[in-house]
Design a protein around this motif. Structure first.
Motif, short mmCIF file in Angstrom:
data_model
loop_
_atom_site.label_atom_id
_atom_site.label_comp_id
_atom_site.label_asym_id
_atom_site.label_seq_id
_atom_site.Cartn_x
_atom_site.Cartn_y
_atom_site.Cartn_z
N GLY A 14 0.82 -1.20 0.00
CA GLY A 14 0.00 0.00 0.00
C GLY A 14 0.85 1.25 0.00
N PRO A 15 0.24 2.40 0.25
CA PRO A 15 0.99 3.66 0.25
C PRO A 15 1.97 3.72 1.41
N ASP A 16 2.94 4.63 1.29
CA ASP A 16 3.92 4.79 2.36
C ASP A 16 3.20 5.11 3.67
N PRO A 17 3.42 4.31 4.72
CA PRO A 17 2.79 4.61 6.01
C PRO A 17 3.39 5.89 6.59
N ARG A 18 2.55 6.75 7.09
CA ARG A 18 2.99 8.05 7.59
C ARG A 18 2.79 8.13 9.10
N ILE A 19 3.85 8.40 9.82
CA ILE A 19 3.79 8.48 11.28
C ILE A 19 3.25 9.86 11.68
N THR A 20 2.17 9.86 12.43
CA THR A 20 1.64 11.11 12.96
C THR A 20 1.59 11.09 14.49
N ASP A 21 1.78 9.91 15.08
CA ASP A 21 1.76 9.77 16.53
C ASP A 21 3.16 10.01 17.09
N LEU A 22 3.27 10.92 18.04
CA LEU A 22 4.57 11.30 18.57
C LEU A 22 5.25 10.13 19.27
N ASN A 102 7.46 17.12 9.24
CA ASN A 102 7.66 18.09 10.31
C ASN A 102 6.35 18.75 10.73
N ALA A 103 5.50 19.04 9.75
CA ALA A 103 4.27 19.79 10.01
C ALA A 103 3.33 19.06 10.96
N ASP A 104 3.46 17.75 11.08
CA ASP A 104 2.59 17.00 11.98
C ASP A 104 3.02 17.12 13.44
N PHE A 105 4.20 17.68 13.68
CA PHE A 105 4.73 17.71 15.05
C PHE A 105 5.23 19.08 15.49
N ASP A 106 5.34 20.04 14.57
CA ASP A 106 6.00 21.30 14.93
C ASP A 106 5.11 22.29 15.67
N ASP A 107 3.90 21.86 16.06
CA ASP A 107 3.01 22.74 16.82
C ASP A 107 3.27 22.64 18.32
N ARG A 108 4.25 21.84 18.72
CA ARG A 108 4.59 21.67 20.13
C ARG A 108 6.09 21.49 20.26
N PRO A 109 6.70 22.07 21.28
CA PRO A 109 8.15 22.01 21.42
C PRO A 109 8.69 20.58 21.44
N GLU A 110 8.02 19.69 22.17
CA GLU A 110 8.52 18.31 22.25
C GLU A 110 8.49 17.65 20.88
N GLY A 111 7.43 17.91 20.12
CA GLY A 111 7.32 17.31 18.79
C GLY A 111 8.45 17.74 17.89
N ALA A 112 8.75 19.03 17.87
CA ALA A 112 9.83 19.54 17.04
C ALA A 112 11.17 18.95 17.48
N ALA A 113 11.36 18.77 18.79
CA ALA A 113 12.61 18.22 19.29
C ALA A 113 12.77 16.76 18.89
N VAL A 114 11.68 15.99 18.94
CA VAL A 114 11.74 14.58 18.56
C VAL A 114 12.02 14.44 17.07
#
Length: 206
Positions: A14-22, A102-114
């Motif tokens: 199938g399509p490339d699986p996309r991680i959205t869960d931190l 990046n856009a799935d995680f950059d709304d929170r400092p921890e997400g951007a750091a991970v």
């Protein structure tokens, strides 16, 4: 692995699986999990002991990290293996790897750091692989060393054009990956080797 997710798809084609869960993305902050994931991608199916040999780590440690990968759906038990059940066979849940954005995680400092930490880990392991090739270059035939390449281009683009280029390159690499896999499944393995193609596209200012 790329840089774009959703938990991995159960359909390996199938399509490339996309991680959205931190928490899922955090799995790859550990460099050994990246190495295990890549080793499993190469071997298609493997046990913890086989993977331990490939990454040169203890079986117990590899088993622990395999459970972490499985807990977030990155790998699943491979079907079709009988035996006494003392050792599981594993495979990736998607043969397309995974992506994250990046856009799935950059709304929170921890997400951007991970995201930054995972990206740096991926970069380090990619550099390690290329440096290994350079160290071992003399062991490869002229045919392979002539075919190997390293290039840098510096076009002047808009963000939308860079995204369009990334999509085109992704489609191109999928085509070549599927071509190699189809040939392998048909038994055409003569002269074939695993090939790493590393690409980056990012803005910079002089």
């Amino acid at each position: 692995m790329a840089d774009e997710p959703a938990a991995p798809s159960s359909d390996p084609h199938g399509p490339d699986p996309r991680i959205t869960d931190l928490d899922a993305l955090k799995v790859f902050t550990h460099p050994l999990r990246i190495r295990i994931y890549r080793a499993l991608y190469t071997s298609r199916e493997a046990t913890a002991s086989r993977l331990a040999d490939q990454v040169d780590e203890a079986v117990s440690l590899v088993s622990y990290h395999l459970r972490k990968l499985a807990a977030h759906g990155f790998i699943v038990e491979a079907p079709g293996h009988g035996g006494d059940g003392r050792e599981r066979w594993w495979q990736l849940s998607s043969d397309r790897g995974f992506t994250f954005r990046n856009a799935d995680f950059d709304d929170r400092p921890e997400g951007a750091a991970v995201v930054s930490q995972v990206t740096r880990q991926l970069l380090a392991t990619r550099n390690e692989r290329y440096e290994q090739y350079l160290d071992e270059q003399a062991a490869w035939s002229r045919e392979w060393t002539s075919a190997a390449f390293s290039s840098e281009y510096m076009p002047r683009l808009t963000a939308a054009e860079l995204q369009e280029m990334a999509d085109e390159m992704s489609a191109l690499m999928r085509r070549w990956t599927e071509r190699g896999r189809a040939a392998e499944e048909a038994g055409d393995i003569e002269g074939r080797e695993h090939v790493a193609v590393q690409m980056y596209g990012f803005p910079y200012r002089d």
